[in-house]
Design a protein around this motif. Structure first.
Motif, short mmCIF file in Angstrom:
data_model
loop_
_atom_site.label_atom_id
_atom_site.label_comp_id
_atom_site.label_asym_id
_atom_site.label_seq_id
_atom_site.Cartn_x
_atom_site.Cartn_y
_atom_site.Cartn_z
N MET A 1 5.22 -8.37 -1.53
CA MET A 1 5.99 -7.16 -1.59
C MET A 1 6.03 -6.59 -0.18
SD MET A 1 4.87 -3.54 -3.40
CE MET A 1 4.29 -4.38 -4.80
N THR A 2 7.17 -6.10 0.22
CA THR A 2 7.31 -5.43 1.51
C THR A 2 7.72 -3.99 1.26
OG1 THR A 2 7.98 -7.47 2.61
CG2 THR A 2 8.56 -5.41 3.70
N LEU A 3 7.01 -3.07 1.88
CA LEU A 3 7.36 -1.65 1.78
C LEU A 3 7.55 -1.11 3.19
CD1 LEU A 3 4.82 -0.32 -0.87
CD2 LEU A 3 7.24 -0.78 -1.19
N ASN A 4 8.68 -0.49 3.40
CA ASN A 4 8.93 0.18 4.65
C ASN A 4 8.47 1.62 4.54
OD1 ASN A 4 10.22 -2.03 6.00
ND2 ASN A 4 11.95 -1.70 4.66
N HIS A 5 8.25 2.27 5.66
CA HIS A 5 7.79 3.65 5.67
C HIS A 5 8.65 4.51 4.77
CE1 HIS A 5 5.67 7.07 7.20
NE2 HIS A 5 6.82 7.69 7.45
N GLY A 6 8.03 5.23 3.87
CA GLY A 6 8.75 6.11 2.96
C GLY A 6 9.14 5.47 1.64
N GLN A 7 8.94 4.16 1.49
CA GLN A 7 9.26 3.49 0.23
C GLN A 7 8.02 3.44 -0.65
OE1 GLN A 7 10.71 -0.33 1.65
NE2 GLN A 7 12.76 0.22 0.95
N ALA A 8 8.24 3.24 -1.93
CA ALA A 8 7.14 3.11 -2.89
C ALA A 8 7.49 2.05 -3.91
CB ALA A 8 6.89 4.44 -3.59
N ALA A 40 -8.81 -5.26 -0.49
CA ALA A 40 -9.46 -4.20 -1.25
C ALA A 40 -9.15 -4.40 -2.73
CB ALA A 40 -8.96 -2.84 -0.79
N GLN A 41 -10.02 -3.89 -3.58
CA GLN A 41 -9.84 -3.98 -5.02
C GLN A 41 -9.08 -2.75 -5.53
OE1 GLN A 41 -11.15 -7.45 -5.45
NE2 GLN A 41 -11.17 -6.48 -7.42
N ALA A 42 -8.24 -2.97 -6.50
CA ALA A 42 -7.56 -1.88 -7.20
C ALA A 42 -7.38 -2.32 -8.64
CB ALA A 42 -6.21 -1.58 -6.57
N ARG A 43 -6.98 -1.39 -9.49
CA ARG A 43 -6.72 -1.70 -10.90
C ARG A 43 -5.23 -1.51 -11.16
NH1 ARG A 43 -11.00 -2.08 -14.29
NH2 ARG A 43 -13.01 -1.41 -13.50
N TYR A 44 -4.68 -2.38 -12.01
CA TYR A 44 -3.30 -2.18 -12.44
C TYR A 44 -3.20 -0.79 -13.04
CZ TYR A 44 -2.57 -7.17 -11.71
OH TYR A 44 -2.47 -8.41 -11.15
N GLY A 45 -2.18 -0.08 -12.67
CA GLY A 45 -2.01 1.28 -13.14
C GLY A 45 -2.46 2.31 -12.12
N ASP A 46 -3.26 1.89 -11.11
CA ASP A 46 -3.65 2.80 -10.04
C ASP A 46 -2.42 3.15 -9.20
OD1 ASP A 46 -6.29 2.63 -10.78
OD2 ASP A 46 -6.94 1.49 -9.01
N THR A 47 -2.44 4.30 -8.60
CA THR A 47 -1.41 4.68 -7.64
C THR A 47 -2.00 4.50 -6.25
OG1 THR A 47 -0.44 6.29 -9.13
CG2 THR A 47 0.05 6.55 -6.80
N LEU A 48 -1.39 3.63 -5.47
CA LEU A 48 -1.82 3.40 -4.10
C LEU A 48 -0.90 4.20 -3.19
CD1 LEU A 48 -2.38 -0.46 -4.21
CD2 LEU A 48 -4.08 1.35 -4.48
N VAL A 49 -1.47 5.05 -2.37
CA VAL A 49 -0.70 5.86 -1.45
C VAL A 49 -0.78 5.22 -0.08
CG1 VAL A 49 -0.42 8.13 -0.42
CG2 VAL A 49 -1.17 7.93 -2.79
N PHE A 50 0.34 4.77 0.41
CA PHE A 50 0.35 4.10 1.70
C PHE A 50 0.30 5.11 2.82
CE2 PHE A 50 1.61 0.94 -1.22
CZ PHE A 50 1.08 -0.22 -0.72
N GLY A 51 -0.40 4.77 3.85
CA GLY A 51 -0.64 5.62 4.99
C GLY A 51 -1.88 5.11 5.69
N ASN A 52 -2.98 5.07 4.96
CA ASN A 52 -4.20 4.49 5.49
C ASN A 52 -5.14 4.08 4.35
OD1 ASN A 52 -5.89 3.58 7.49
ND2 ASN A 52 -6.91 5.53 7.75
N PRO A 53 -4.64 3.33 3.35
CA PRO A 53 -5.53 2.89 2.28
C PRO A 53 -6.45 1.78 2.78
CG PRO A 53 -3.40 1.88 1.98
CD PRO A 53 -3.28 2.83 3.15
N PRO A 54 -7.52 1.49 2.04
CA PRO A 54 -8.36 0.34 2.40
C PRO A 54 -7.54 -0.95 2.30
CG PRO A 54 -8.96 1.22 0.24
CD PRO A 54 -7.94 2.14 0.82
#
Length: 58
Positions: A1-8, A40-54
């Motif tokens: 998946m590719t996300l550009n700044h401001g995309q989700a 990094a580990q995450a769970r399906y259903g989590d909301t990942l906020v891009f900016g500086n996540p692990p």
């Protein structure tokens, strides 16, 4: 998946099961080795906020 700044986007999968992710600031493929080393580990259903996540690949 590719996300550009401001995309989700969201990752759909079995609720509460874990997955591993990694990200780069560059537009290039992340290798399996990089996911193993920096991911990094995450769970399906989590909301990942891009900016500086692990999970950042240097």
């Amino acid at each position: 998946m590719t996300l550009n700044h401001g995309q989700a986007d969201s990752i759909v999968g079995p609720q509460d099961e874990e997955f591993r992710y990694a990200w780069k600031i560059r537009d290039e493929l992340i290798t399996d080795d990089e996911v193993t080393r920096y991911g990094a580990q995450a769970r399906y259903g989590d909301t990942l906020v891009f900016g500086n996540p692990p999970g950042k690949v240097p």
